[in-house]
Design an enzyme around this catalytic site. Structure first.
Site, PDB file in Angstrom:
ATOM      1  N   GLY A  10       5.475   0.393 -18.362  1.00  0.00           N
ATOM      2  CA  GLY A  10       5.401  -0.456 -17.277  1.00  0.00           C
ATOM      3  C   GLY A  10       4.303  -1.244 -17.236  1.00  0.00           C
ATOM      4  O   GLY A  10       4.440  -2.429 -16.875  1.00  0.00           O
ATOM      5  N   LYS A  11       3.063  -0.740 -17.424  1.00  0.00           N
ATOM      6  CA  LYS A  11       1.960  -1.575 -17.362  1.00  0.00           C
ATOM      7  C   LYS A  11       1.982  -2.650 -18.599  1.00  0.00           C
ATOM      8  O   LYS A  11       1.584  -3.984 -18.361  1.00  0.00           O
ATOM      9  CB  LYS A  11       0.626  -0.853 -17.669  1.00  0.00           C
ATOM     10  CG  LYS A  11       0.411   0.208 -16.769  1.00  0.00           C
ATOM     11  CD  LYS A  11      -1.062   0.894 -17.014  1.00  0.00           C
ATOM     12  CE  LYS A  11      -1.413   1.791 -16.046  1.00  0.00           C
ATOM     13  NZ  LYS A  11      -2.574   2.642 -16.448  1.00  0.00           N
ATOM     14  N   ASP A  62      -6.927   1.236 -15.684  1.00  0.00           N
ATOM     15  CA  ASP A  62      -6.748   2.315 -14.563  1.00  0.00           C
ATOM     16  C   ASP A  62      -6.101   1.917 -13.343  1.00  0.00           C
ATOM     17  O   ASP A  62      -6.978   0.816 -12.831  1.00  0.00           O
ATOM     18  CB  ASP A  62      -8.127   3.028 -14.750  1.00  0.00           C
ATOM     19  CG  ASP A  62      -7.871   4.429 -14.165  1.00  0.00           C
ATOM     20  OD1 ASP A  62      -7.145   5.465 -14.956  1.00  0.00           O
ATOM     21  OD2 ASP A  62      -8.620   4.957 -13.243  1.00  0.00           O
TER      22      ASP A  62
END
Ligand SMILES: O=c1[nH]c(=O)c2ncn([C@@H]3O[C@H](COP(=O)(O)OP(=O)(O)OP(=O)(O)O)[C@@H](O)[C@H]3O)c2[nH]1
Length: 215
Positions: A10-11, A62
């Site tokens: 997804g990132k 992150d």
């Protein structure tokens, strides 16, 4: 070659728009994450670990969901909480709160092993006004910020998106997207382009891409 280091597809989908000039490739590497109450030290240590593994410039991502009425929980533990409780349970807990405001935060950590010119630009610490005011640049992670001696330099870029926790809506995105509403739409109701324009990751990537092009 710059490696965008993540195990999360997804990132990658979201990052592609910013990193798609052929000089970036995804590296599916699960770097060890330290436990810390803030994302910055986790991204800084992750970038160093990933650089040591890859031997090439790396960018780690992150991120986490910070619920106001839960004092910022799950925050840096978002991935673990998603895997264990699941987003439905997070939504149930939030439904009992008076304050359902929440924010997504993303910190990108860049490490190329030998350092880079320090930037005089303002640093976005995640606050909404600062986010609007801050240009590209980013923050140098201090050598001891994450407790590592003789640390490699890491540059950090932060993005922030305010919203609130709602009943799930939408099919797109990933993770907590269906229960996170921003400006009347959940992130899962937005297509990637729209989400990138307002999201924590989009903002952080924009700052990184601008700095990276000019460095
Ligand atoms: O709804 C969401 N929209 C987003 O835009 C988003 N960005 C992150 N997250 C969630 O927050 C945790 C990050 O954890 P995280 O940064 O440790 O990443 P990860 O473990 O998924 O992959 P990696 O990059 O570390 O390999 C995970 O639970 C992600 O699902 C998001 N959820």
């Amino acid at each position: 070659m710059l490696r965008y280091v993540t195990t999360n597809p997804g990132k990658v989908r979201e990052a592609e728009r910013y990193l798609s000039d052929g000089s970036v490739e995804r590296l599916d590497f699960d770097y060890p994450e330290i436990q810390a109450p803030e994302l910055g030290p986790i991204a800084a240590r992750g970038a160093r670990e990933a650089y040591r593994h890859a031997g090439e410039p790396v960018l780690v991502d992150d991120a986490g969901l910070f619920v106001e009425g839960l004092d910022g929980f799950p925050g840096p533990y978002s991935s673990y909480v998603e895997e264990t409780l699941g987003i439905e349970r997070v939504r149930e807990v939030a439904a009992d709160l008076d304050d359902r405001r929440a924010a997504f935060r993303c910190v990108l950590g860049y490490c190329d092993g030998d350092g880079f010119a320090a930037s005089p630009d303002p640093v976005d610490r995640g606050d909404r006004d600062a986010a609007a005011a801050a240009g590209p640049g980013g923050e140098e992670a201090g050598p001891d910020e994450d407790g590592e001696a003789d640390a490699l330099p890491v540059k950090l870029f932060e993005g922030y998106a305010p919203g609130r926790i709602v009943a799930p809506r939408g099919e797109g995105g990933f993770g907590y997207d269906p229960i996170f509403e921003h400006d009347g739409e959940t992130f899962a109701e937005m297509d990637t382009e729209r989400k990138n324009a307002v999201s924590h990751r989009g903002r952080a990537l924009e700052k990184f891409a601008e700095w990276y092009a000019d460095r």
